[in-house]
Enzyme design. Structure first.
Site, PDB file in Angstrom:
ATOM      1  N   ARG A  82      37.918 -23.220 -65.579  1.00 54.86           N
ATOM      2  CA  ARG A  82      38.661 -22.767 -64.397  1.00 54.86           C
ATOM      3  C   ARG A  82      40.034 -22.221 -64.783  1.00 54.86           C
ATOM      4  O   ARG A  82      40.515 -21.243 -64.198  1.00 54.86           O
ATOM      5  CB  ARG A  82      38.816 -23.920 -63.393  1.00 54.86           C
ATOM      6  CG  ARG A  82      37.500 -24.263 -62.703  1.00 54.86           C
ATOM      7  CD  ARG A  82      37.651 -25.414 -61.736  1.00 54.86           C
ATOM      8  NE  ARG A  82      38.489 -25.113 -60.586  1.00 54.86           N
ATOM      9  CZ  ARG A  82      39.023 -26.050 -59.786  1.00 54.86           C
ATOM     10  NH1 ARG A  82      38.797 -27.332 -60.018  1.00 54.86           N
ATOM     11  NH2 ARG A  82      39.774 -25.712 -58.755  1.00 54.86           N
ATOM     12  N   ASN A 118      45.933 -24.725 -52.741  1.00 58.09           N
ATOM     13  CA  ASN A 118      45.431 -24.144 -53.991  1.00 58.09           C
ATOM     14  C   ASN A 118      46.227 -24.646 -55.182  1.00 58.09           C
ATOM     15  O   ASN A 118      47.427 -24.896 -55.093  1.00 58.09           O
ATOM     16  CB  ASN A 118      45.503 -22.616 -53.921  1.00 58.09           C
ATOM     17  CG  ASN A 118      44.643 -22.071 -52.791  1.00 58.09           C
ATOM     18  OD1 ASN A 118      43.796 -22.794 -52.276  1.00 58.09           O
ATOM     19  ND2 ASN A 118      44.858 -20.832 -52.411  1.00 58.09           N
ATOM     20  N   HIS A 135      47.858 -30.048 -53.467  1.00 57.75           N
ATOM     21  CA  HIS A 135      46.810 -30.605 -54.335  1.00 57.75           C
ATOM     22  C   HIS A 135      47.116 -30.477 -55.820  1.00 57.75           C
ATOM     23  O   HIS A 135      46.234 -30.675 -56.644  1.00 57.75           O
ATOM     24  CB  HIS A 135      45.453 -29.963 -53.995  1.00 57.75           C
ATOM     25  CG  HIS A 135      44.953 -30.340 -52.624  1.00 57.75           C
ATOM     26  ND1 HIS A 135      43.952 -29.669 -51.965  1.00 57.75           N
ATOM     27  CD2 HIS A 135      45.341 -31.344 -51.779  1.00 57.75           C
ATOM     28  CE1 HIS A 135      43.730 -30.236 -50.778  1.00 57.75           C
ATOM     29  NE2 HIS A 135      44.574 -31.247 -50.639  1.00 57.75           N
ATOM     30  N   GLY A 205      42.590 -18.656 -45.012  1.00 51.37           N
ATOM     31  CA  GLY A 205      41.646 -18.916 -46.102  1.00 51.37           C
ATOM     32  C   GLY A 205      41.301 -20.370 -46.340  1.00 51.37           C
ATOM     33  O   GLY A 205      41.027 -20.750 -47.478  1.00 51.37           O
ATOM     34  N   THR A 206      41.292 -21.162 -45.288  1.00 48.67           N
ATOM     35  CA  THR A 206      40.876 -22.554 -45.476  1.00 48.67           C
ATOM     36  C   THR A 206      39.825 -22.942 -44.440  1.00 48.67           C
ATOM     37  O   THR A 206      39.889 -22.506 -43.286  1.00 48.67           O
ATOM     38  CB  THR A 206      42.069 -23.540 -45.437  1.00 48.67           C
ATOM     39  OG1 THR A 206      41.561 -24.871 -45.518  1.00 48.67           O
ATOM     40  CG2 THR A 206      42.919 -23.399 -44.183  1.00 48.67           C
TER      41      THR A 206
HETATM   42  P1  OAD Z   1      36.910 -24.013 -48.776  1.00 47.74           P
HETATM   43  O1  OAD Z   1      36.012 -23.495 -49.846  1.00 47.74           O
HETATM   44  O2  OAD Z   1      36.520 -25.251 -48.063  1.00 47.74           O
HETATM   45  O3  OAD Z   1      37.075 -22.873 -47.666  1.00 47.74           O
HETATM   46  C1  OAD Z   1      37.410 -21.562 -48.009  1.00 47.74           C
HETATM   47  C2  OAD Z   1      37.652 -20.800 -46.719  1.00 47.74           C
HETATM   48  O4  OAD Z   1      38.093 -19.507 -47.044  1.00 47.74           O
HETATM   49  C3  OAD Z   1      36.407 -20.644 -45.831  1.00 47.74           C
HETATM   50  O5  OAD Z   1      36.744 -20.966 -44.493  1.00 47.74           O
HETATM   51  C4  OAD Z   1      36.072 -19.153 -45.956  1.00 47.74           C
HETATM   52  O6  OAD Z   1      35.496 -18.625 -44.761  1.00 47.74           O
HETATM   53  C5  OAD Z   1      37.439 -18.562 -46.222  1.00 47.74           C
HETATM   54  N1  OAD Z   1      37.431 -17.290 -46.958  1.00 47.74           N
HETATM   55  C6  OAD Z   1      36.549 -16.817 -47.869  1.00 47.74           C
HETATM   56  N2  OAD Z   1      36.932 -15.625 -48.331  1.00 47.74           N
HETATM   57  C7  OAD Z   1      38.100 -15.317 -47.696  1.00 47.74           C
HETATM   58  C8  OAD Z   1      39.014 -14.217 -47.762  1.00 47.74           C
HETATM   59  N3  OAD Z   1      38.802 -13.173 -48.577  1.00 47.74           N
HETATM   60  N4  OAD Z   1      40.114 -14.263 -46.984  1.00 47.74           N
HETATM   61  C9  OAD Z   1      40.356 -15.311 -46.157  1.00 47.74           C
HETATM   62  N5  OAD Z   1      39.528 -16.373 -46.060  1.00 47.74           N
HETATM   63  C10 OAD Z   1      38.425 -16.381 -46.819  1.00 47.74           C
HETATM   64  O7  OAD Z   1      38.391 -24.125 -49.395  1.00 47.74           O
HETATM   65  P2  OAD Z   1      39.641 -24.967 -48.873  1.00 47.74           P
HETATM   66  O8  OAD Z   1      39.680 -25.031 -47.394  1.00 47.74           O
HETATM   67  O9  OAD Z   1      40.827 -24.454 -49.588  1.00 47.74           O
HETATM   68  O10 OAD Z   1      40.647 -29.890 -52.730  1.00 47.74           O
HETATM   69  O11 OAD Z   1      39.291 -26.393 -49.445  1.00 47.74           O
HETATM   70  C11 OAD Z   1      40.210 -27.415 -49.293  1.00 47.74           C
HETATM   71  C12 OAD Z   1      40.145 -28.339 -50.473  1.00 47.74           C
HETATM   72  O12 OAD Z   1      38.793 -28.735 -50.711  1.00 47.74           O
HETATM   73  C13 OAD Z   1      40.551 -27.714 -51.795  1.00 47.74           C
HETATM   74  O13 OAD Z   1      41.953 -27.685 -51.965  1.00 47.74           O
HETATM   75  C14 OAD Z   1      39.920 -28.648 -52.775  1.00 47.74           C
HETATM   76  C15 OAD Z   1      38.563 -28.796 -52.143  1.00 47.74           C
HETATM   77  O14 OAD Z   1      37.895 -29.985 -52.416  1.00 47.74           O
HETATM   78  C16 OAD Z   1      40.879 -30.547 -53.853  1.00 47.74           C
HETATM   79  O15 OAD Z   1      40.489 -30.163 -54.942  1.00 47.74           O
HETATM   80  C17 OAD Z   1      41.675 -31.795 -53.641  1.00 47.74           C
END
Ligand code: OAD
Length: 265
Positions: A82, A118, A135, A205-206
């Site tokens: 990564r 991120n 995180h 993006g979450t």
């Molecule tokens: P996720 O993978 O859960 O969600 C990613 C989000 O980004 C989804 O809602 C997608 O629809 C959206 N997405 C995809 N492409 C996009 C783009 N080009 N522009 C905008 N949005 C887009 O990721 P997170 O919500 O960040 O934690 O996940 C939260 C945490 O879960 C991470 O920080 C990590 C993970 O386990 C740890 O490692 C502690």
């Protein structure tokens, strides 16, 4: 709950302008980002059904203290992979829009606080100068044996030694938050303070599924902020957001920023 703008879900330009105009009036903008803002930089997200990291790898083995202690080499190989991917990545227009927005708001004597889930440092690389990394950070490491050991930067990439060790041969771990671990308390307090004090919170993006991060925009909303979501998909926040803009952050954020800047007084 006040959901008066909540019919504003979609991707047309009138909606984007309305959200931008709401942001333009804000003296304090807070931002919460997740993996989706780095997707257009080539970094995989976590929860996409086919391409997400958690669809391909076992989070318990790769992102927990127990998994690490069972097989530190395996976990470090994954982090090394990564880290190499992140090293090659460049900030995209979404990251750049937030960096410019911070500068512009400061120039106007206003406040702009970015909070991210991120660990890839791309907001910093884009030029955002004040980022709360909830995180952790993929370039930082700390000793696994000593509680509260000080984190330091390890730039070696690809790693020359797996698992990497410190100067006294102690085993090092990534300075990131794993499943079952607490977030840094100071960061969390600052992030919730931003949520309580901001006039507008942009959530980009979450999936808004991981707590406590997901509680931060909810808190902003309850404290009276306007919440603007940017995501190509519906999320668990969408129903609470005042504006839920459907599209990618690389596309929508620069357009929203440019419009907000042009109409801000
Ligand atoms: P996720 O993978 O859960 O969600 C990613 C989000 O980004 C989804 O809602 C997608 O629809 C959206 N997405 C995809 N492409 C996009 C783009 N080009 N522009 C905008 N949005 C887009 O990721 P997170 O919500 O960040 O934690 O996940 C939260 C945490 O879960 C991470 O920080 C990590 C993970 O386990 C740890 O490692 C502690």
């Amino acid at each position: 709950m006040d959901n008066k703008h909540n019919t504003n879900r979609g991707s047309d330009s009138a909606m984007l302008k309305a959200a931008a105009e709401a942001a333009a009036g804000a003296h304090y903008i807070a931002v919460m980002t997740g993996a989706g803002v780095s997707a257009e930089s080539g970094i995989p997200t976590f929860r996409e059904a086919q391409t997400g990291l958690w669809a391909k790898y076992d989070p318990v083995m790769l992102a927990s203290y127990e998994g690490f202690m069972q097989d530190p080499e395996n976990v470090w190989r994954w982090y090394d992979m990564r880290r190499q991917k992140v090293r090659e990545a460049r900030p995209n227009p979404g990251h750049n829009a937030f960096a410019s927005w911070e500068q512009e708001w400061r120039r106007r004597g206003r406040t702009f606080q970015l909070v991210t889930q991120n660990i890839d440092d791309l907001h910093g690389l884009a030029g955002s100068s004040d980022v709360i990394e909830l995180h952790g950070n993929i370039w930082m490491v700390r000793s696994v044996d000593t509680p509260h050991s000080k984190a330091f930067r390890l730039d070696d990439c690809p790693l020359s030694e797996i698992p990497p060790r410190g100067k006294d041969e102690e085993l090092l771990r990534p300075h990131v938050v794993w499943f079952g671990e607490m977030l840094d308390e100071k960061n969390l307090i600052e992030a919730f303070r931003a949520a309580a004090e901001c006039d507008v919170m942009i959530v980009a993006g979450t999936s808004s599924l991981v707590y406590p991060a997901a509680a931060i925009p909810i808190m902003a909303k309850r404290e009276g902020a306007i919440v603007i979501e940017v995501n190509p998909e519906d999320t668990s926040l969408s129903a609470e957001a005042d504006y839920s803009l459907r599209g990618t952050s690389g596309e929508l954020l620069p357009a929203m920023y440019e419009h907000a800047k042009s109409v801000a007084d």
